[in-house]
Write a protein that holds these residues in place. Sequence first.
Motif, PDB file in Angstrom:
ATOM      1  N   SER A 132       2.999   7.114  11.757  1.00 17.78           N
ATOM      2  CA  SER A 132       1.957   6.351  11.065  1.00 17.78           C
ATOM      3  C   SER A 132       1.371   5.284  11.986  1.00 17.78           C
ATOM      4  CB  SER A 132       2.520   5.717   9.791  1.00 17.78           C
ATOM      5  OG  SER A 132       3.506   4.740  10.090  1.00 17.78           O
ATOM      6  N   TRP A 136      -2.440   5.378  13.176  1.00 14.87           N
ATOM      7  CA  TRP A 136      -3.204   4.155  12.871  1.00 14.87           C
ATOM      8  C   TRP A 136      -3.850   3.627  14.148  1.00 14.87           C
ATOM      9  CZ3 TRP A 136      -2.848   0.707   8.319  1.00 14.87           C
ATOM     10  CH2 TRP A 136      -3.364  -0.574   8.530  1.00 14.87           C
ATOM     11  N   VAL A 143      -9.874   0.799  11.455  1.00 17.45           N
ATOM     12  CA  VAL A 143      -9.074  -0.203  10.746  1.00 17.45           C
ATOM     13  C   VAL A 143      -9.745  -1.573  10.824  1.00 17.45           C
ATOM     14  CG1 VAL A 143      -6.852  -1.398  10.690  1.00 17.45           C
ATOM     15  CG2 VAL A 143      -6.935   1.064  11.121  1.00 17.45           C
ATOM     16  N   TRP A 160      -9.174   1.825  -0.219  1.00 16.04           N
ATOM     17  CA  TRP A 160      -7.968   1.315   0.447  1.00 16.04           C
ATOM     18  C   TRP A 160      -6.822   1.174  -0.558  1.00 16.04           C
ATOM     19  CZ3 TRP A 160      -6.519   1.313   5.219  1.00 16.04           C
ATOM     20  CH2 TRP A 160      -5.410   0.565   5.608  1.00 16.04           C
ATOM     21  N   MET A 164      -3.214   3.104  -0.376  1.00 14.83           N
ATOM     22  CA  MET A 164      -1.942   2.392  -0.419  1.00 14.83           C
ATOM     23  C   MET A 164      -1.084   2.888  -1.577  1.00 14.83           C
ATOM     24  SD  MET A 164      -1.901   0.477   2.193  1.00 14.83           S
ATOM     25  CE  MET A 164      -0.424  -0.450   1.789  1.00 14.83           C
ATOM     26  N   TRP A 167       0.549   6.136  -0.613  1.00 11.04           N
ATOM     27  CA  TRP A 167       1.682   5.936   0.289  1.00 11.04           C
ATOM     28  C   TRP A 167       2.889   5.388  -0.469  1.00 11.04           C
ATOM     29  CZ3 TRP A 167      -1.484   3.225   4.735  1.00 11.04           C
ATOM     30  CH2 TRP A 167      -2.244   4.208   5.405  1.00 11.04           C
ATOM     31  N   THR A 198       5.937  -0.765   2.041  1.00 13.75           N
ATOM     32  CA  THR A 198       4.632  -0.242   2.455  1.00 13.75           C
ATOM     33  C   THR A 198       3.675  -1.374   2.816  1.00 13.75           C
ATOM     34  OG1 THR A 198       4.933   1.692   1.022  1.00 13.75           O
ATOM     35  CG2 THR A 198       2.698   1.224   1.758  1.00 13.75           C
ATOM     36  N   ASN A 201       4.562  -2.846   6.183  1.00 15.70           N
ATOM     37  CA  ASN A 201       4.056  -2.038   7.295  1.00 15.70           C
ATOM     38  C   ASN A 201       2.557  -2.247   7.494  1.00 15.70           C
ATOM     39  OD1 ASN A 201       6.644  -0.986   7.423  1.00 15.70           O
ATOM     40  ND2 ASN A 201       5.934   1.115   7.733  1.00 15.70           N
ATOM     41  N   GLU A 202       1.822  -2.231   6.381  1.00 17.74           N
ATOM     42  CA  GLU A 202       0.371  -2.397   6.488  1.00 17.74           C
ATOM     43  C   GLU A 202       0.019  -3.722   7.154  1.00 17.74           C
ATOM     44  OE1 GLU A 202      -3.513  -3.325   3.725  1.00 17.74           O
ATOM     45  OE2 GLU A 202      -1.483  -3.958   3.246  1.00 17.74           O
ATOM     46  N   ARG A 203       0.628  -4.777   6.702  1.00 21.21           N
ATOM     47  CA  ARG A 203       0.310  -6.108   7.240  1.00 21.21           C
ATOM     48  C   ARG A 203       0.733  -6.240   8.695  1.00 21.21           C
ATOM     49  NH1 ARG A 203      -2.206  -9.097   8.732  1.00 21.21           N
ATOM     50  NH2 ARG A 203      -2.620 -11.282   8.272  1.00 21.21           N
ATOM     51  N   LEU A 206      -1.674  -4.149  10.842  1.00 19.25           N
ATOM     52  CA  LEU A 206      -2.992  -4.771  10.912  1.00 19.25           C
ATOM     53  C   LEU A 206      -2.983  -5.970  11.847  1.00 19.25           C
ATOM     54  CD1 LEU A 206      -5.899  -4.867   9.891  1.00 19.25           C
ATOM     55  CD2 LEU A 206      -5.106  -6.286   7.986  1.00 19.25           C
TER      56      LEU A 206
END
Length: 255
Positions: A132, A136, A143, A160, A164, A167, A198, A201-203, A206
């Motif tokens: 991922s 990404w 992104v 978005w 999310m 996921w 989740t 991971n996203e934060r 990013l």
Amino acid sequence: MSQAALYGLNEHQDRSARRATPAVPEAKDIEPAPKRGRRAPRMSGDDRERAILDAAQQLLQERPVQDISIDDLTRSVGISRPAFYFYFSSKAAVVLALLDRMAEAVLAATHQKFEDAGGDPVKQWRAAIHASIRTWGNHAPVVVAVAQLRAQHPEIRELWTAIMERWVRRVEKAIEADRRCGVAPPGLPARELAIALTLMNERSMLACTIGEDPALPEDRLVDILTQIWVNAIYLDPAPRQLGEASRKEPRDATT
């Protein structure tokens, strides 16, 4: 065919006259005449839409989304503005399509890597997290554009959110399956744990992508996130492997 025949001469003409006839080059030595008025093959509708998306992603690597115009996109693809608007209603719609394409790529990559890792939970989660992050990163300009446009465009926020949620559901199902077959112990509600992991991971990804400070070191991101996931799900840095527990149903983090 003889030279005489090529020049329309009678076969019984004087030999000396025939010898005086200029030599005709063989066909292989003749350069083909340039083709004139030949148009390049026309792109199909799908090809044109894909070309617009590819051009947008390339332009996003060069400058911020705010500095890209519709004319930039049409020039890159070689189409008119009306042709562009046949496929996309706005620049934000292009970013929306790029986001959807990125999400599908992440889902496909994590599914494959998770399956390839076999029955070791640590290897499976690490493979999925690594896939991922790598995918990404391959779509980093998208992104960044999404992060810049999300506040002003509800449709981007909605997509978005949907991504999310998808996921989260995949992780939730994997946690529940591991608990049912005895690989993972009971703990926090699977959905709440899946949401927390989740979003973490996203934060984290990013922050690395847009160069925020503080941010986790990019070369340590996979190791750090994997360790947190394994500790949170299995309450143990070395969980049991799948083969050590009786299982009644398959476990798949990407269902």
